[in-house]
Design a protein around this motif. Structure first.
Motif, short mmCIF file in Angstrom:
data_model
loop_
_atom_site.label_atom_id
_atom_site.label_comp_id
_atom_site.label_asym_id
_atom_site.label_seq_id
_atom_site.Cartn_x
_atom_site.Cartn_y
_atom_site.Cartn_z
N ILE A 54 0.85 -1.19 0.00
CA ILE A 54 0.17 -0.14 -0.04
C ILE A 54 0.92 1.26 0.07
CG2 ILE A 54 -1.94 1.28 1.06
CD1 ILE A 54 -2.52 -1.56 2.37
N PRO A 71 -4.22 3.39 -4.68
CA PRO A 71 -4.05 3.39 -3.06
C PRO A 71 -5.15 3.36 -2.10
CG PRO A 71 -3.27 5.66 -3.81
CD PRO A 71 -3.68 4.69 -5.07
N LEU A 74 -6.55 -0.29 -2.19
CA LEU A 74 -5.78 -1.23 -1.47
C LEU A 74 -5.75 -1.18 0.09
CD1 LEU A 74 -2.31 -1.49 -3.51
CD2 LEU A 74 -4.29 -2.95 -3.41
N THR A 75 -5.99 0.04 0.45
CA THR A 75 -6.35 0.55 1.70
C THR A 75 -7.40 -0.23 2.20
OG1 THR A 75 -5.00 2.61 1.65
CG2 THR A 75 -6.04 2.25 3.71
N TRP A 78 -7.26 -4.06 2.44
CA TRP A 78 -6.47 -4.17 3.54
C TRP A 78 -7.08 -4.26 4.89
CZ3 TRP A 78 -4.50 -1.54 7.57
CH2 TRP A 78 -3.05 -2.26 8.43
#
Length: 217
Positions: A54, A71, A74-75, A78
């Motif tokens: 990330i 990003p 992806l954050t 996650w």
């Protein structure tokens, strides 16, 4: 607090947040994810997403090589992992032009306070996920006193470590939304990290895991 953490120094030092703190992206659990967002993360389908991945995604964004959506997505993957509501929440954050603009403004803000308040304007985006985004963004920018993740598990562990009467078990503990409190949290964490000679993110992960063994250093 630093005296309490000192007892767990070896446990904290042994942690490797950038590599060890990762989750597998189960694409089927996220099948209804915003199409544009989903297309940007196909290379991670069935694979683990780590903090380092990330941070690299944010670096790509700041280098002009990727959309803010990369990003950000992806954050969320996650952070929500395979919870059933991750797709709904992420889509909700992205469902208006106003929200998407706010995300970009926060990523590009010159001051943490501005970025923090901008993210919290997004309906449903709480301190936990705002702080995740700020952590990864500031790590990508290689800021010395980078932002840190501040969620319920971290907050509860902080209280639990200082609680000798079991009060933490009978009260509802949540992170404060006030920026001044978040700023103090970051400052304290970096101060304690300097005293323990570890990265502040190691302490954050230690608190998140909440694994306070009986063994002391």
């Amino acid at each position: 607090m630093s005296d309490v953490l000192l007892k767990y120094r070896k446990q904290i030092q042994a942690l490797n947040p950038l590599e060890d703190s990762q989750f597998t992206y189960n694409a089927s659990r996220w099948s209804q994810l915003n199409k544009s967002a989903k297309q940007l993360v196909t290379q991670f389908e069935g694979k683990n997403i780590s903090r380092k991945d990330i941070i690299n995604a944010f670096k790509a964004y700041y280098d002009g090589q990727a959309s803010f959506l990369y990003p950000f997505t992806l954050t969320m993957l996650w952070g929500f992992f395979d919870t059933g509501y991750g797709t709904f929440r992420t889509n909700q954050y992205l469902n208006t032009e106003e929200n998407r603009k706010a995300i970009q403004e926060a990523f590009n803000a010159s001051e943490l306070k501005e970025a923090y308040h901008t993210l919290l304007q997004i309906k449903g985006l709480n301190v936990s996920y705002a702080s995740k985004l700020l952590y990864f963004a500031s790590r990508a920018r290689e800021e010395k006193e980078y932002a840190l993740i501040f969620d319920i598990r971290v907050a509860r562990s902080m209280v639990k470590l200082l609680d000798s009467f079991g009060i933490a078990e009978v009260v509802n503990i949540t992170p404060s939304r006030k920026f001044k409190d978040y700023e103090r949290y970051i400052r304290f964490m970096h101060l304690w990290a300097d005293e323990l000679q570890v990265e502040a993110e190691n302490i954050e992960l230690f608190l998140f895991k909440g694994e306070f063994s009986n063994k002391r250093d």
